[in-house]
Design a protein around this motif. Structure first.
Motif, PDB file in Angstrom:
ATOM      1  N   GLY A   1       8.058 -59.618  28.544  1.00 14.57           N
ATOM      2  CA  GLY A   1       6.781 -59.271  29.154  1.00 14.57           C
ATOM      3  C   GLY A   1       5.842 -60.453  29.238  1.00 14.57           C
ATOM      4  N   GLY A   2       4.681 -60.179  29.806  1.00 13.07           N
ATOM      5  CA  GLY A   2       3.732 -61.253  30.047  1.00 13.07           C
ATOM      6  C   GLY A   2       3.024 -61.705  28.784  1.00 13.07           C
ATOM      7  N   GLY A   3       2.592 -60.767  27.949  1.00 10.70           N
ATOM      8  CA  GLY A   3       1.924 -61.137  26.713  1.00 10.70           C
ATOM      9  C   GLY A   3       0.653 -61.933  26.936  1.00 10.70           C
TER      10      GLY A   3
ATOM     11  N   LYS B   1      12.031 -54.451  34.701  1.00 13.28           N
ATOM     12  CA  LYS B   1      11.600 -55.700  34.086  1.00 13.28           C
ATOM     13  C   LYS B   1      10.329 -56.235  34.751  1.00 13.28           C
ATOM     14  CE  LYS B   1      16.246 -56.944  32.599  1.00 13.28           C
ATOM     15  NZ  LYS B   1      17.402 -57.845  32.783  1.00 13.28           N
ATOM     16  N   ARG B   2      10.205 -55.997  36.036  1.00 12.95           N
ATOM     17  CA  ARG B   2       8.997 -56.431  36.741  1.00 12.95           C
ATOM     18  C   ARG B   2       7.772 -55.665  36.245  1.00 12.95           C
ATOM     19  NH1 ARG B   2      10.587 -55.207  41.359  1.00 12.95           N
ATOM     20  NH2 ARG B   2       9.279 -53.425  41.932  1.00 12.95           N
ATOM     21  N   TYR B   3       7.934 -54.359  36.059  1.00 13.07           N
ATOM     22  CA  TYR B   3       6.821 -53.576  35.517  1.00 13.07           C
ATOM     23  C   TYR B   3       6.427 -54.092  34.135  1.00 13.07           C
ATOM     24  CZ  TYR B   3       8.911 -50.126  38.802  1.00 13.07           C
ATOM     25  OH  TYR B   3       9.466 -49.487  39.875  1.00 13.07           O
ATOM     26  N   ALA B   4       7.441 -54.315  33.297  1.00 14.80           N
ATOM     27  CA  ALA B   4       7.172 -54.754  31.916  1.00 14.80           C
ATOM     28  C   ALA B   4       6.472 -56.104  31.887  1.00 14.80           C
ATOM     29  CB  ALA B   4       8.481 -54.813  31.132  1.00 14.80           C
TER      30      ALA B   4
ATOM     31  N   ASP C   1       4.410 -58.175  24.619  1.00 16.03           N
ATOM     32  CA  ASP C   1       5.666 -58.651  25.201  1.00 16.03           C
ATOM     33  C   ASP C   1       6.659 -57.490  25.165  1.00 16.03           C
ATOM     34  OD1 ASP C   1       4.640 -61.173  25.513  1.00 16.03           O
ATOM     35  OD2 ASP C   1       5.471 -61.938  23.633  1.00 16.03           O
ATOM     36  N   VAL C   2       7.108 -57.066  26.319  1.00 18.51           N
ATOM     37  CA  VAL C   2       8.009 -55.919  26.403  1.00 18.51           C
ATOM     38  C   VAL C   2       9.402 -56.409  26.794  1.00 18.51           C
ATOM     39  CG1 VAL C   2       8.461 -53.680  27.468  1.00 18.51           C
ATOM     40  CG2 VAL C   2       6.098 -54.427  27.081  1.00 18.51           C
ATOM     41  N   THR C   3      10.353 -56.186  25.913  1.00 20.73           N
ATOM     42  CA  THR C   3      11.750 -56.567  26.139  1.00 20.73           C
ATOM     43  C   THR C   3      12.555 -55.337  26.539  1.00 20.73           C
ATOM     44  OG1 THR C   3      11.618 -58.353  24.523  1.00 20.73           O
ATOM     45  CG2 THR C   3      13.817 -57.552  25.067  1.00 20.73           C
ATOM     46  N   THR C   4      13.378 -55.494  27.554  1.00 20.75           N
ATOM     47  CA  THR C   4      14.182 -54.380  28.060  1.00 20.75           C
ATOM     48  C   THR C   4      15.636 -54.538  27.659  1.00 20.75           C
ATOM     49  OG1 THR C   4      12.734 -54.156  29.986  1.00 20.75           O
ATOM     50  CG2 THR C   4      14.913 -53.130  30.125  1.00 20.75           C
ATOM     51  N   GLN C   5      16.178 -53.547  27.004  1.00 18.65           N
ATOM     52  CA  GLN C   5      17.621 -53.453  26.778  1.00 18.65           C
ATOM     53  C   GLN C   5      18.186 -52.571  27.889  1.00 18.65           C
ATOM     54  OE1 GLN C   5      19.821 -54.683  24.626  1.00 18.65           O
ATOM     55  NE2 GLN C   5      18.679 -55.490  22.884  1.00 18.65           N
TER      56      GLN C   5
END
Length: 422
Positions: A37-39, A64-67, A74-78
């Motif tokens: 994520g952007g953070g 991932k774009r939304y996150a 910071d949003v990590t996608t599994q």
């Protein structure tokens, strides 16, 4: 949205797996450490979200774009590929590597075990803008658990030209479906396809028989003469030679119809764009036909919802993220529902303004959804699902007696009901 094409597993029945179904274990190999994520706020907070690998192109990139656009953490996608998303998810929930946020279906074990957070404070202010049935299916004791992301109606898709060539009309009853399938079957094309396991049509057949899984008192409602008759009719179809068996992909994938293996296929609205691209105007839809005079035509509504892990380390931050994305960001919600296959947005305001659903076959899908749609009961658990799938396997595939098989299922279901409701 269907899973990636190499999986033969049915992701589309709701209420898949009970908590604790899988053994505890890590998820290091189950998906990349993706979608940072952007953070931008410098908060230092990190969140992990789990998604199964949707089959439509662009879905992983969209999530991932939304996150990345979220600035408070910071949003990590599994992005979990393969055929066992549920077992990997539930295994992870038993470890310190559990996600903060995950997609799944509403099921009461998650609530009873304290695994999912109460999201009433998030959903409550906009509750009236959600499909009321979606609110009901996520509510326990007046509290709302989970935010619905997409509604996925399922019905039969068919080739109009093959119907015209055979001189048959759209079947309105299950008996008519058998007769129609027989007329449509040739040496190259089977009349109808219900999926490789047939599991996806268990609940629609129950509803089309005028019955239900559970009644309002959480007691067995499926064991009726109509359902017994429905299983017997499905056995006739299974042995008729008119049912496509063992297709290369399961019902969620449109390949069986698109490639001319069958004239009719049970599938979901998510696949409609692919079917339209392959077949053009030679495509129609109809609900699961009624089984008895007391029954009615049925559209099964699947879908996916977002949950917050109540046992996670960042519950409040996770709730804030879920509110931001699935409550506040209508642009992303519309993009998720309509840009990667067709789904009905659970937000009424979005559903009513969605131009892609206002005409043609998509509009017909919405009409059937509104007229004949059935939603899952949050109390209908994986053990209960499995019990009825066993009935189907033993009656339809193996020729067993439906009454006797339903008696066996009753024992299993009642044991679950006793554990859940006393």
């Amino acid at each position: 949205m269907p899973e990636s094409g190499n999986s033969m597993w049915n992701r589309r029945s709701a209420l898949r797996a009970a908590l604790g179904l899988a053994a505890a274990g890590g998820l290091a190999a189950c998906g990349g450490n993706n979608g940072r994520g952007g953070g931008g706020s410098g908060s230092g907070k990190s969140l992990v979200q789990y998604f199964h690998a949707y089959g439509e192109a662009g879905t992983e990139q969209a999530i991932k774009r939304y996150a990345k656009a979220y600035e408070k953490a910071d949003v990590t996608t599994q992005w979990i590929t393969g055929s066992n998303f549920e077992s990997k998810l539930f295994a992870s929930l038993l470890t310190d590597k559990a996600p903060d946020v995950f997609e799944f279906h509403p099921q009461i074990q998650l609530v009873k075990s304290g695994q999912v957070a109460d999201l009433t404070d998030l959903v409550g202010p906009v509750k009236d803008d959600f499909n009321p049935a979606d609110i009901r299916s996520h509510t326990v004791d007046g509290k709302i658990y989970g935010v619905r992301m997409i509604d996925d109606p399922q019905f039969f898709f068919y080739r109009k030209s093959l119907f015209d060539e055979a001189g048959v009309g759209v079947p309105r009853t299950l008996d008519e479906l058998l007769a129609t399938a027989a007329e449509l079957t040739t040496d190259k094309v089977k009349g109808v396809y219900l999926g490789n396991t047939l599991h996806s049509i268990v609940n629609p057949m129950i509803w089309a028989s005028g019955a239900d899984t559970l009644d309002e008192n959480n007691e067995i409602a499926y064991h009726t003469d109509g359902v017994v008759g429905g299983f017997r009719t499905l056995r006739k179809l299974f042995t008729s030679g008119d049912l496509l068996l063992d297709a290369p992909t399961d019902f969620w994938d449109p390949s069986a119809l698109n490639q001319g293996l069958t004239a009719i296929q049970w599938c979901g609205m998510w696949a409609m764009p692919q079917m339209q691209q392959a077949l053009g105007d030679d495509l129609g839809i109809f609900p699961f036909p009624k089984v008895t005079d007391a029954g009615e035509q049925t559209v099964y509504n699947g879908g996916w919802s977002m949950f917050v892990n109540a046992k996670g380390k960042n519950v409040e931050a996770a709730k804030e993220y879920v509110k931001w994305l699935w409550i506040d960001q209508k642009e992303y919600q519309e993009d998720w529902a309509l840009s990667y296959g067709f789904h009905i947005p659970p937000r009424t305001s979005l559903a009513e303004s969605a131009d892609k659903l206002k005409s043609g076959l998509p509009a017909e899908g919405v009409r059937l959804f509104n007229e004949f749609g059935h939603f899952d009961n949050i109390g209908w658990t994986q053990a209960m699902i499995t019990a009825l799938e066993d009935v189907l396997a033993n009656c339809v595939r193996k020729g067993g007696d439906p009454e006797a098989e339903l008696d066996k299922a009753d024992g299993k279901v009642n044991r679950e009901l006793d554990k859940l409701f006393g």
